[in-house]
Design an enzyme around this catalytic site. Structure first.
Site, PDB file in Angstrom:
ATOM      1  N   SER A 209     -27.504 -15.423   5.709  1.00 33.68           N
ATOM      2  CA  SER A 209     -26.994 -14.263   6.595  1.00 33.68           C
ATOM      3  C   SER A 209     -27.380 -13.019   5.975  1.00 33.68           C
ATOM      4  O   SER A 209     -27.115 -12.717   4.620  1.00 33.68           O
ATOM      5  CB  SER A 209     -25.250 -14.408   6.667  1.00 33.68           C
ATOM      6  OG  SER A 209     -24.543 -13.192   7.285  1.00 33.68           O
ATOM      7  N   CYS A 338     -12.188 -14.345   6.790  1.00 31.64           N
ATOM      8  CA  CYS A 338     -12.031 -14.911   8.194  1.00 31.64           C
ATOM      9  C   CYS A 338     -10.565 -15.347   8.296  1.00 31.64           C
ATOM     10  O   CYS A 338     -10.011 -15.722   9.454  1.00 31.64           O
ATOM     11  CB  CYS A 338     -12.948 -16.239   8.319  1.00 31.64           C
ATOM     12  SG  CYS A 338     -14.813 -15.780   8.255  1.00 31.64           S
TER      13      CYS A 338
HETATM   14  N1  PLP Z   1     -20.897 -19.441   5.491  1.00 24.10           N
HETATM   15  C1  PLP Z   1     -20.378 -18.971   4.375  1.00 24.10           C
HETATM   16  C2  PLP Z   1     -20.472 -19.565   3.090  1.00 24.10           C
HETATM   17  C3  PLP Z   1     -19.859 -17.479   4.494  1.00 24.10           C
HETATM   18  O1  PLP Z   1     -19.238 -17.007   3.311  1.00 24.10           O
HETATM   19  C4  PLP Z   1     -19.795 -16.687   5.778  1.00 24.10           C
HETATM   20  C5  PLP Z   1     -19.183 -15.499   5.831  1.00 24.10           C
HETATM   21  O2  PLP Z   1     -18.156 -15.329   5.228  1.00 24.10           O
HETATM   22  C6  PLP Z   1     -20.532 -17.565   6.823  1.00 24.10           C
HETATM   23  C7  PLP Z   1     -20.981 -18.675   6.717  1.00 24.10           C
HETATM   24  C8  PLP Z   1     -20.458 -16.829   8.144  1.00 24.10           C
HETATM   25  O3  PLP Z   1     -21.556 -16.066   8.341  1.00 24.10           O
HETATM   26  P1  PLP Z   1     -21.670 -14.802   9.434  1.00 24.10           P
HETATM   27  O4  PLP Z   1     -20.635 -13.858   9.045  1.00 24.10           O
HETATM   28  O5  PLP Z   1     -23.008 -14.154   9.184  1.00 24.10           O
HETATM   29  O6  PLP Z   1     -21.750 -15.330  10.704  1.00 24.10           O
END
Ligand code: PLP
Length: 412
Positions: A209, A338
């Site tokens: 990401s 989140c």
């Molecule tokens: N995976 C992990 C370990 C993350 O920390 C996050 C975001 O906090 C994501 C996936 C999701 O990524 P994105 O925000 O680009 O959708």
């Protein structure tokens, strides 16, 4: 004063990244699929970004599929592997027995993995969620015990977003392959913070990401190992070699590519790379642990990301601490972003066996390449003052153990 210690939620764009994106919003606005010069300019930008992102993880450019971010890449990896297997079971003639495909993931994954895994279970696959140790690690032994001949995919993250604990992905991937399963890792938090080689890790699929490494939000990538065919989740044009339909977000991808180039340079620079960042994080940790009794590090003793610390301060409500610090200009997180606003304590800390009260007393501090020693010292001072103030409330004071006989009692 504004100090930002929440880099695992997101990071600011570096000025070079902003500059790299600018032309593609203005003069070079072409669609990368067009044959004319505007299209070619956009296409060249995608090529350059693909090369840079691939180089960051020592992959081949053709192994990079650009997506809308980590969430999409995680969804694509799990669903792309499992959906065909679930559908194959539905096509079995009446009376014949069909084996359900098996998916394994871990209790400390980001919800972008956990929730799609639960959705696949609802659609007809068997799901095993591996437990974590008290220090936040997924043990290869627990994967070995969970693998079955039906296991199609194992998904375990490279570094946890809340504790920073690094997972033994190379060992886990080898176990999965020995059992005939594919392996996916969510490397969103590790990318750009530690050197990484997707092929040396031995993974088939790897999630990236941009916004966790000073790139733009809404852009990510999925590494798909050469030779692996993955069902697409988006149908339409032949974009991304027919692996992800939809007109590419050229400015975002250009910014991701520039962020990847800058991360590669940073990783190779002993003056400013991971080691000095870890030293800064350790300085913050040591200051807080020394000044505040009944505190400790969640995930201590494990190899961790250089920028992350997750600390508990018993008898302190982490949400109250977060708000108190925000009023002083210090941005931190109590659990993953989140989950902000959710009343449940962190599923990661709970999976590590922390009692609910301790999980609710835990905060995450995550530094970035831009964090300065001065900011760390100010942050430490503010946190010590805020924790001390919150603990002086009668309800908190009653919850704390009697004064220690030593100078301070620090649980680690
Ligand atoms: N995976 C992990 C370990 C993350 O920390 C996050 C975001 O906090 C994501 C996936 C999701 O990524 P994105 O925000 O680009 O959708």
């Amino acid at each position: 004063m504004a100090i930002y210690l929440d880099a695992n939620s997101t990071t600011p764009l570096l000025p070079e990244v902003v500059e790299s994106m600018r032309p593609f919003w203005t003069g070079q606005f072409g669609n990368a699929s067009s044959v004319h010069r505007h299209g070619q300019q956009a296409h060249a930008a995608l090529d350059r970004a693909r090369t840079a992102v691939a180089a960051l993880i020592h992959a081949a450019p053709a192994e990079i599929v650009f997506t809308s971010g980590g969430t999409e890449s995680d969804n694509h990896a799990l669903t792309g592997v499992l959906l065909d297997r679930i559908a194959a079971g539905l096509r079995v003639p009446p009376g014949a027995s069909a084996s359900r495909p098996h998916l394994i993931t871990s209790a400390i994954e980001h919800h972008a993995v956990l929730h799609v895994a639960e959705s696949l279970r609802d659609l007809g696959c068997d799901l095993t969620v591996l437990p974590a140790t008290p220090s936040g690690r997924i043990e290869p032994e627990s994967l070995a015990a969970a693998l079955t001949p039906q296991t199609r995919l194992v998904s375990v993250m490279l570094a946890n977003n809340e504790t920073g604990v690094l997972q033994p992905v190379t060992e886990l991937a080898a176990l999965a392959h020995a059992a005939g399963a594919l392996f996916h890792t969510d490397a969103v938090q590790a990318t750009g913070k530690l050197p990484m080689d997707a092929h040396a890790l031995g993974v088939d699929l790897l999630t990236l990401s941009a916004h966790k490494m000073h790139g733009p939000k809404g852009v990510g990538a999925l590494f798909v190992r050469r030779g692996l065919t993955l069902r697409s989740l988006h149908f339409g044009g032949p974009h991304e070699r027919e692996r992800r339909a939809g007109t590419e977000n050229v400015p975002g991808i250009a910014g991701f590519g520039r962020a990847a180039e800058l991360a590669s340079t940073w990783l190779d620079d002993p003056q400013s790379g991971p080691a000095p960042l870890a030293a800064l994080r350790d300085r913050l940790e040591q200051h807080l642990l020394a000044a505040l009794p009944s505190s400790g590090v969640n995930g201590a003793g494990e190899p961790r990301l250089p920028n992350t610390t997750n600390l508990f301060f018993d008898a302190v409500d982490a949400e109250a601490l977060l708000i108190a610090l925000d009023l002083q200009g210090l941005s931190i997180s109590a659990g993953s972003a989140c989950q902000s606003g959710a009343t449940e304590p962190s599923h990661v800390l709970r999976a590590m066996g922390l009692p609910e009260a301790r999980a609710r007393s835990s905060i995450r501090l995550s530094l970035s390449r831009l964090t300065t020693p001065e900011e760390i010292d100010t942050a430490a001072r503010l946190i010590v003052a805020a924790v001390t103030r919150l603990r002086s409330r009668p309800s908190a004071a009653a919850a704390l153990p009697p004064p220690p006989t030593r100078a301070f009692a620090t649980a680690r």
